[in-house]
Design an enzyme around this catalytic site. Structure first.
Site, PDB file in Angstrom:
ATOM      1  CG  HIS A  86      20.651  12.328   8.956  1.00  0.00           C
ATOM      2  ND1 HIS A  86      19.637  11.439   8.738  1.00  0.00           N
ATOM      3  CD2 HIS A  86      21.343  11.839  10.012  1.00  0.00           C
ATOM      4  CE1 HIS A  86      19.699  10.448   9.625  1.00  0.00           C
ATOM      5  NE2 HIS A  86      20.728  10.684  10.412  1.00  0.00           N
ATOM      6  CE1 TYR A 215      11.943  13.032   5.384  1.00  0.00           C
ATOM      7  CE2 TYR A 215       9.632  13.537   5.783  1.00  0.00           C
ATOM      8  CZ  TYR A 215      10.961  13.706   6.106  1.00  0.00           C
ATOM      9  OH  TYR A 215      11.327  14.547   7.130  1.00  0.00           O
ATOM     10  N   PRO A 304       3.500  17.755  10.769  1.00  0.00           N
ATOM     11  CG  PRO A 304       3.318  15.589  11.613  1.00  0.00           C
ATOM     12  CD  PRO A 304       2.502  16.788  11.249  1.00  0.00           C
ATOM     13  CE  LYS A 308      11.559  23.896   7.119  1.00  0.00           C
ATOM     14  NZ  LYS A 308      12.714  23.041   7.477  1.00  0.00           N
ATOM     15  CE1 TYR A 396      12.973  16.904   5.545  1.00  0.00           C
ATOM     16  CE2 TYR A 396      15.133  17.298   6.527  1.00  0.00           C
ATOM     17  CZ  TYR A 396      13.959  16.572   6.452  1.00  0.00           C
ATOM     18  OH  TYR A 396      13.771  15.487   7.281  1.00  0.00           O
TER      19      TYR A 396
HETATM   20  C1  DHB Z   1      10.916  13.172  12.454  1.00  0.00           C
HETATM   21  C2  DHB Z   1       9.721  13.850  12.443  1.00  0.00           C
HETATM   22  C3  DHB Z   1       9.332  14.520  11.316  1.00  0.00           C
HETATM   23  O1  DHB Z   1       8.171  15.193  11.290  1.00  0.00           O
HETATM   24  C4  DHB Z   1      10.116  14.514  10.176  1.00  0.00           C
HETATM   25  O2  DHB Z   1       9.690  15.150   9.072  1.00  0.00           O
HETATM   26  C5  DHB Z   1      11.311  13.849  10.200  1.00  0.00           C
HETATM   27  C6  DHB Z   1      11.712  13.176  11.340  1.00  0.00           C
HETATM   28  C7  DHB Z   1      11.324  12.439  13.681  1.00  0.00           C
HETATM   29  O3  DHB Z   1      10.611  12.514  14.683  1.00  0.00           O
HETATM   30  O4  DHB Z   1      12.351  11.741  13.643  1.00  0.00           O
END
Ligand code: DHB
Length: 402
Positions: A86, A215, A304, A308, A396
């Site tokens: 990505h 997001y 989450p 990370k 990121y």
């Molecule tokens: C996923 C989980 C995340 O915490 C994130 O920031 C992006 C993707 C995932 O599980 O696809």
């Protein structure tokens, strides 16, 4: 390849190795590989079965540096075959999309490759190389961490005692780490923060709703549209921490998600898994004591948002593997003395990033009008500025490990 041998010196069930690793997650498995490369033996124990480890659903984003490492250690990694590169994400702010172009800003990308797939690759690689991995073995405690012969006291699935005597013990045993007590004193001793919300996560059978992750910050709360494969999608929405995952109907879940991603019509399909993810930030006060150290979730937890967790675990392991090589092959104590400081440098940057993405994108239940306007100003100052977007892209995709 393991030189584990029963020794009469300790007890009948004691085995001996150079590094005892508690936890066969990504951190423990990558560590065993890097140690083996340096000629250092290790034994891994994990209380779960191999099937449990390979099927537990976790996050899906790998930083550029994590992918580079997986490719270097595993010629059979399926990250390019099953995973997807990505080159950006979208921040959606009240219906308006803003793309963060990773290669354009920082020359790096991320890969969508679920953690359980990484684990399948690593387990096959390590077992194929003769690594001693004992599933269904539960660690109880670590004794004599301050001595040159620390021991892991454990038992097998049928209750038989098992003791591992080592030159060094590593706790790669997750957020409920047993090793942590031997390193940080009281098991929970550290820096801690909770958040007044959680994520409701689903897996569904549907085609992707977007090419990249979205997001989305909306007036009704946060949502993340992620993916797993052309046929399976992963999505999350902000919820109360005490929500009952079984209580919502599929239709309510889709309505909630759809309301939070204005501008995109979600492609719906049967939901076959739902779970609630708690949000917390934690860093253990000590990462190493004598001949025991912590890596990954045993040492720290991040919320989450920004994915990370596993990446940070692997970054810890790279630093620790070099320090253990210096100690156990070269007899040089300085790198292990500097392990905590070096690892914490990245850990606190990742803590900040995860907290920042979380607080910038979610709606706190007690947010005032001031808070909401300030948050909108913060989001605009990121998406409208190349410096802002670059800061986000750098974090990121992952800071180079060096
Ligand atoms: C996923 C989980 C995340 O915490 C994130 O920031 C992006 C993707 C995932 O599980 O696809």
């Amino acid at each position: 390849m393991s030189t584990a041998a029963t020794t009469a010196a300790t007890s009948a069930a004691a085995i001996r190795t150079q590094v005892a690793i508690v936890g066969a997650g990504p951190a423990g498995l990558v560590l065993s590989h890097l140690l083996a490369d340096a000629g250092i033996d290790s034994i891994i124990i994990d209380q779960r079965s191999r099937a449990d480890i390979e099927t537990t659903i976790r996050a899906g984003i790998l930083e550029q540096g994590t992918v580079d490492l997986l490719r270097a250690i595993d010629p059979h990694t399926r990250v390019d075959e099953v995973g997807m590169r990505h080159d950006g994400i979208e921040l959606r702010v009240r219906g308006e999309g803003h793309r963060i172009d990773f290669p354009g800003l920082v020359g790096r990308s991320v890969w969508l490759y679920p953690q359980h797939e990484v684990l399948k690759d690593l387990l096959a690689l390590r077992l194929g190389a003769g690594q001693d991995i004992r599933f269904g073995v539960t660690a109880e405690r670590v004794d004599d961490a301050a001595s040159a012969r620390p021991r892991v006291i454990a038992h097998t699935a049928d209750g038989a005692p098992l003791e591992i005597e080592a030159d060094f013990v590593v706790g790669a045993d997750g957020s409920r780490s047993v090793v942590r007590a031997a390193v940080a004193g009281a098991s929970g001793d550290g820096y801690f923060r909770e958040y007044p919300f959680a994520w409701f996560g689903i897996l569904c059978e549907a085609p992707p709703s977007a090419d990249e992750l979205i997001y989305s910050n909306s007036d009704s709360g946060f949502a993340l549209i992620s993916q797993r494969s052309p046929e399976v999608q992963r999505m999350y929405f902000q919820c109360a921490p005490d929500i009952d995952a079984a209580a919502m109907t599929d239709a309510e879940i889709w309505d909630t998600l759809q309301a939070r991603v204005p501008g995109t019509t979600l492609r719906e399909g049967p939901i076959f898994q739902r779970d609630v993810l708690r949000f917390r930030s934690f860093v253990a006060r000590e990462l190493r004591h004598g001949r025991a150290a912590l890596v990954g979730d045993a040492a720290h937890t991040v919320p989450p948002t920004g994915a990370k967790g596993m990446n940070l675990a692997i970054a810890d392991v790279i630093v620790l593997a070099r320090a253990l090589e210096a100690l156990l092959v070269g007899g040089d104590e300085r790198p292990i003395d500097g392990y905590a400081e070096r690892a914490l440098d990245r850990i606190w940057k990742a803590q900040h990033f995860s907290w920042w993405m979380t607080s910038m994108l979610h709606t706190a239940p007690d947010a005032t009008e001031f808070d909401r306007h300030r948050q909108a100003g913060e989001l605009r100052s990121v998406v409208e500025s190349e410096a802002g977007r670059t800061f986000l892209a750098e974090a990121y995709t992952g800071w180079p490990v060096g």
